[in-house]
Design a protein around this motif. Structure first.
Motif, PDB file in Angstrom:
ATOM      1  N   LYS A  19       0.673 -17.630 -19.405  1.00 64.74           N
ATOM      2  CA  LYS A  19      -0.057 -16.408 -19.769  1.00 64.74           C
ATOM      3  C   LYS A  19      -1.482 -16.775 -20.216  1.00 64.74           C
ATOM      4  CE  LYS A  19      -0.279 -11.983 -21.118  1.00 64.74           C
ATOM      5  NZ  LYS A  19      -1.692 -11.913 -21.333  1.00 64.74           N
ATOM      6  N   THR A  20      -1.619 -17.851 -20.980  1.00 63.95           N
ATOM      7  CA  THR A  20      -2.945 -18.270 -21.448  1.00 63.95           C
ATOM      8  C   THR A  20      -3.837 -18.587 -20.257  1.00 63.95           C
ATOM      9  OG1 THR A  20      -1.835 -19.276 -23.321  1.00 63.95           O
ATOM     10  CG2 THR A  20      -4.133 -19.891 -22.982  1.00 63.95           C
ATOM     11  N   LYS A  21      -3.280 -19.305 -19.292  1.00 62.93           N
ATOM     12  CA  LYS A  21      -4.069 -19.663 -18.099  1.00 62.93           C
ATOM     13  C   LYS A  21      -4.405 -18.421 -17.280  1.00 62.93           C
ATOM     14  CE  LYS A  21      -4.657 -24.041 -18.455  1.00 62.93           C
ATOM     15  NZ  LYS A  21      -5.997 -24.578 -18.642  1.00 62.93           N
ATOM     16  N   GLU A  22      -3.451 -17.476 -17.231  1.00 60.66           N
ATOM     17  CA  GLU A  22      -3.723 -16.228 -16.496  1.00 60.66           C
ATOM     18  C   GLU A  22      -4.882 -15.475 -17.145  1.00 60.66           C
ATOM     19  OE1 GLU A  22       0.419 -14.805 -14.341  1.00 60.66           O
ATOM     20  OE2 GLU A  22       0.127 -14.389 -16.458  1.00 60.66           O
ATOM     21  N   ASP A  23      -4.882 -15.473 -18.482  1.00 63.40           N
ATOM     22  CA  ASP A  23      -5.977 -14.811 -19.210  1.00 63.40           C
ATOM     23  C   ASP A  23      -7.313 -15.483 -18.888  1.00 63.40           C
ATOM     24  OD1 ASP A  23      -4.169 -13.126 -20.304  1.00 63.40           O
ATOM     25  OD2 ASP A  23      -4.089 -14.108 -22.266  1.00 63.40           O
ATOM     26  N   GLU A  24      -7.254 -16.814 -18.777  1.00 66.25           N
ATOM     27  CA  GLU A  24      -8.461 -17.589 -18.460  1.00 66.25           C
ATOM     28  C   GLU A  24      -8.977 -17.197 -17.069  1.00 66.25           C
ATOM     29  OE1 GLU A  24      -8.235 -21.789 -20.001  1.00 66.25           O
ATOM     30  OE2 GLU A  24      -8.724 -22.155 -17.896  1.00 66.25           O
ATOM     31  N   ILE A  25      -8.032 -17.001 -16.147  1.00 66.69           N
ATOM     32  CA  ILE A  25      -8.430 -16.621 -14.791  1.00 66.69           C
ATOM     33  C   ILE A  25      -8.992 -15.194 -14.763  1.00 66.69           C
ATOM     34  CG2 ILE A  25      -7.494 -16.138 -12.472  1.00 66.69           C
ATOM     35  CD1 ILE A  25      -5.895 -18.746 -12.794  1.00 66.69           C
ATOM     36  N   SER A  26      -8.405 -14.308 -15.579  1.00 62.42           N
ATOM     37  CA  SER A  26      -8.953 -12.936 -15.664  1.00 62.42           C
ATOM     38  C   SER A  26     -10.391 -12.984 -16.171  1.00 62.42           C
ATOM     39  CB  SER A  26      -8.144 -12.077 -16.633  1.00 62.42           C
ATOM     40  OG  SER A  26      -6.844 -11.994 -16.200  1.00 62.42           O
ATOM     41  N   LEU A  27     -10.598 -13.854 -17.146  1.00 59.96           N
ATOM     42  CA  LEU A  27     -11.942 -14.007 -17.715  1.00 59.96           C
ATOM     43  C   LEU A  27     -12.894 -14.537 -16.628  1.00 59.96           C
ATOM     44  CD1 LEU A  27     -13.782 -14.155 -20.247  1.00 59.96           C
ATOM     45  CD2 LEU A  27     -12.991 -16.479 -20.561  1.00 59.96           C
ATOM     46  N   LEU A  28     -12.384 -15.490 -15.873  1.00 56.40           N
ATOM     47  CA  LEU A  28     -13.175 -16.082 -14.791  1.00 56.40           C
ATOM     48  C   LEU A  28     -13.594 -15.012 -13.775  1.00 56.40           C
ATOM     49  CD1 LEU A  28     -13.702 -19.154 -13.705  1.00 56.40           C
ATOM     50  CD2 LEU A  28     -12.032 -18.489 -12.033  1.00 56.40           C
ATOM     51  N   LYS A  29     -12.640 -14.120 -13.464  1.00 59.81           N
ATOM     52  CA  LYS A  29     -12.942 -13.061 -12.487  1.00 59.81           C
ATOM     53  C   LYS A  29     -14.073 -12.165 -12.974  1.00 59.81           C
ATOM     54  CE  LYS A  29      -8.464 -12.788 -10.261  1.00 59.81           C
ATOM     55  NZ  LYS A  29      -7.192 -12.072 -10.187  1.00 59.81           N
ATOM     56  N   SER A  30     -14.146 -11.986 -14.302  1.00 64.72           N
ATOM     57  CA  SER A  30     -15.201 -11.122 -14.832  1.00 64.72           C
ATOM     58  C   SER A  30     -16.574 -11.799 -14.739  1.00 64.72           C
ATOM     59  CB  SER A  30     -14.898 -10.738 -16.282  1.00 64.72           C
ATOM     60  OG  SER A  30     -15.041 -11.884 -17.102  1.00 64.72           O
ATOM     61  N   SER A  53       3.587 -33.097 -17.132  1.00 69.77           N
ATOM     62  CA  SER A  53       3.265 -33.044 -15.697  1.00 69.77           C
ATOM     63  C   SER A  53       3.362 -31.599 -15.185  1.00 69.77           C
ATOM     64  CB  SER A  53       4.155 -33.996 -14.896  1.00 69.77           C
ATOM     65  OG  SER A  53       5.405 -33.422 -14.681  1.00 69.77           O
ATOM     66  N   PHE A  54       4.310 -30.813 -15.741  1.00 67.90           N
ATOM     67  CA  PHE A  54       4.388 -29.405 -15.323  1.00 67.90           C
ATOM     68  C   PHE A  54       3.231 -28.593 -15.924  1.00 67.90           C
ATOM     69  CE2 PHE A  54       8.792 -30.360 -14.083  1.00 67.90           C
ATOM     70  CZ  PHE A  54       8.773 -29.778 -12.818  1.00 67.90           C
ATOM     71  N   GLN A  55       2.834 -28.999 -17.121  1.00 67.66           N
ATOM     72  CA  GLN A  55       1.693 -28.326 -17.762  1.00 67.66           C
ATOM     73  C   GLN A  55       0.455 -28.446 -16.875  1.00 67.66           C
ATOM     74  OE1 GLN A  55       1.309 -30.054 -21.619  1.00 67.66           O
ATOM     75  NE2 GLN A  55       1.294 -28.073 -22.638  1.00 67.66           N
ATOM     76  N   LYS A  56       0.295 -29.643 -16.305  1.00 70.55           N
ATOM     77  CA  LYS A  56      -0.883 -29.897 -15.463  1.00 70.55           C
ATOM     78  C   LYS A  56      -0.850 -29.082 -14.179  1.00 70.55           C
ATOM     79  CE  LYS A  56      -1.987 -34.589 -16.956  1.00 70.55           C
ATOM     80  NZ  LYS A  56      -1.806 -36.001 -16.632  1.00 70.55           N
ATOM     81  N   LYS A  57       0.362 -28.611 -13.836  1.00 70.20           N
ATOM     82  CA  LYS A  57       0.485 -27.880 -12.571  1.00 70.20           C
ATOM     83  C   LYS A  57       0.272 -26.366 -12.720  1.00 70.20           C
ATOM     84  CE  LYS A  57       3.565 -31.124 -10.248  1.00 70.20           C
ATOM     85  NZ  LYS A  57       4.934 -31.378  -9.807  1.00 70.20           N
ATOM     86  N   ILE A  58       0.073 -25.902 -13.952  1.00 67.43           N
ATOM     87  CA  ILE A  58      -0.020 -24.445 -14.154  1.00 67.43           C
ATOM     88  C   ILE A  58      -1.152 -23.822 -13.324  1.00 67.43           C
ATOM     89  CG2 ILE A  58      -0.451 -22.589 -15.822  1.00 67.43           C
ATOM     90  CD1 ILE A  58       0.894 -24.277 -17.949  1.00 67.43           C
ATOM     91  N   VAL A  59      -2.337 -24.421 -13.424  1.00 73.55           N
ATOM     92  CA  VAL A  59      -3.489 -23.840 -12.710  1.00 73.55           C
ATOM     93  C   VAL A  59      -3.268 -23.905 -11.202  1.00 73.55           C
ATOM     94  CG1 VAL A  59      -5.949 -24.045 -12.273  1.00 73.55           C
ATOM     95  CG2 VAL A  59      -5.102 -24.263 -14.579  1.00 73.55           C
ATOM     96  N   SER A  60      -2.753 -25.036 -10.735  1.00 75.22           N
ATOM     97  CA  SER A  60      -2.492 -25.163  -9.300  1.00 75.22           C
ATOM     98  C   SER A  60      -1.462 -24.124  -8.860  1.00 75.22           C
ATOM     99  CB  SER A  60      -1.960 -26.554  -8.968  1.00 75.22           C
ATOM    100  OG  SER A  60      -2.806 -27.526  -9.493  1.00 75.22           O
ATOM    101  N   TYR A  61      -0.492 -23.863  -9.721  1.00 74.49           N
ATOM    102  CA  TYR A  61       0.523 -22.848  -9.400  1.00 74.49           C
ATOM    103  C   TYR A  61      -0.139 -21.473  -9.279  1.00 74.49           C
ATOM    104  CZ  TYR A  61       4.415 -19.613 -10.052  1.00 74.49           C
ATOM    105  OH  TYR A  61       5.301 -18.574  -9.899  1.00 74.49           O
ATOM    106  N   LEU A  62      -0.976 -21.151 -10.254  1.00 72.97           N
ATOM    107  CA  LEU A  62      -1.648 -19.847 -10.230  1.00 72.97           C
ATOM    108  C   LEU A  62      -2.654 -19.759  -9.083  1.00 72.97           C
ATOM    109  CD1 LEU A  62      -2.217 -19.338 -14.063  1.00 72.97           C
ATOM    110  CD2 LEU A  62      -0.505 -18.228 -12.642  1.00 72.97           C
ATOM    111  N   ASP A  63      -3.208 -20.905  -8.714  1.00 79.00           N
ATOM    112  CA  ASP A  63      -4.177 -20.954  -7.608  1.00 79.00           C
ATOM    113  C   ASP A  63      -3.502 -20.878  -6.248  1.00 79.00           C
ATOM    114  OD1 ASP A  63      -6.563 -21.036  -8.737  1.00 79.00           O
ATOM    115  OD2 ASP A  63      -6.856 -23.198  -8.627  1.00 79.00           O
ATOM    116  N   GLY A  64      -2.206 -21.112  -6.228  1.00 77.95           N
ATOM    117  CA  GLY A  64      -1.484 -21.132  -4.954  1.00 77.95           C
ATOM    118  C   GLY A  64      -1.711 -22.424  -4.203  1.00 77.95           C
TER     119      GLY A  64
END
Lengths: 158, 108
Positions: free
Chosen positions: B49-60, B13-24
């Motif tokens: 960190k993996t999700k953050e990398d994914e978001i960096s990729l998304l920004k590009s 359940s916390f794993q599922k919250k990673i993106v929402s956490y990074l999304d604010g």
């Protein structure tokens, strides 16, 4: 400092969002002007009432600028999404060669993705700017992320 | 056995919250709970960190267009004109009317 000096540093950012909705320089510039005009007409009283900018500290100036930015973006969100939908056929013919996956997204998804990942607004701020319900903003963020990353992975596959 | 299953469920359940956490997009309570969980599970940071990398990729993948210097100046001038025209205060007296007309004529 007058109102123009306050908002002119936002010009580039406003253009970038407009261009992300409609990838055409002239159309994007027109969206910036139209959004500003509507904002000025609708908020004239409050802008004139808070025009005494000389007395503001640097921090307050930043805050005022950010508030005006969000105010203009709110109108840009409405105008830009509507115009992008109206011009969708024309845009298909003159589609940008770069960032194809992004420009293929539906206008509201592009808007939300841009506000979140380019301007770093929080979900709650995006709710304020776009007047979309919170669940819709989260859903569009999720869809946009999925479509963009999936498209990229598809492109990488042989 | 039951405790292990419960731990796995919490972990997921916390794993599922990673993106929402990074999304604010987590509520303040959920955010505090999430951060407390991460503090007690340092290995979880690798997943963030993996999700953050994914978001960096998304920004590009998001276009960041900038205007040429000339176009930017021209757009700023149009904005200035809009502000001048639309934020004009109505003259309250005859003298103000003359003053405003004079300023308008000078700024032409």
């Amino acid at each position: 400092m007058d109102f123009f000096e306050l908002v002119q540093p936002l010009t580039d950012k406003l253009f970038r969002l407009a261009y992300s909705l409609i990838p055409d320089d002239l159309q994007a510039e027109q969206i910036v002007i139209d959004s500003l005009n509507v904002y000025l007409l609708k908020e004239k009283k409050s802008i004139l009432a808070s025009r005494d900018l000389e007395t503001l500290s640097n921090k307050d100036i930043q805050l005022a600028r950010r508030n005006h930015f969000k105010g203009i973006l709110a109108y840009m969100a409405e105008i830009g999404v509507r115009r992008s939908t109206q011009l969708s056929d024309q845009l298909k013919r003159t589609r940008a060669q770069e960032f194809v996956a992004f420009f293929n997204l539906e206008p509201k998804v592009k808007l939300v993705i841009f506000l979140r990942y380019e301007f770093q607004f929080t979900v709650d701020e995006i709710v304020d700017i776009t007047s979309m319900p919170r669940y819709e903003v989260i859903e569009k963020l999720h869809n946009g992320r999925f479509l963009l990353l999936n498209d990229m992975n598809d492109g990488v596959r042989p | 056995m039951m405790e292990k299953t419960q731990n796995t469920t919490t972990y997921i359940s916390f794993q599922k919250k990673i993106v929402s956490y990074l999304d604010g997009s987590l509520s303040n309570d959920d955010k505090s709970e999430f951060e407390a969980f991460v503090r007690t599970h340092p290995e979880f940071e690798a997943q963030i960190k993996t999700k953050e990398d994914e978001i960096s990729l998304l920004k590009s993948l998001i276009p960041v267009m900038t205007l040429s210097k000339e176009s930017l100046e021209s757009l700023k001038n149009e904005m200035k004109l809009s502000i001048l025209n639309l934020l004009k205060e109505e003259p309250k007296s005859f003298m103000e009317k003359i003053k405003f007309s004079w300023e308008e004529w000078i700024n032409r």
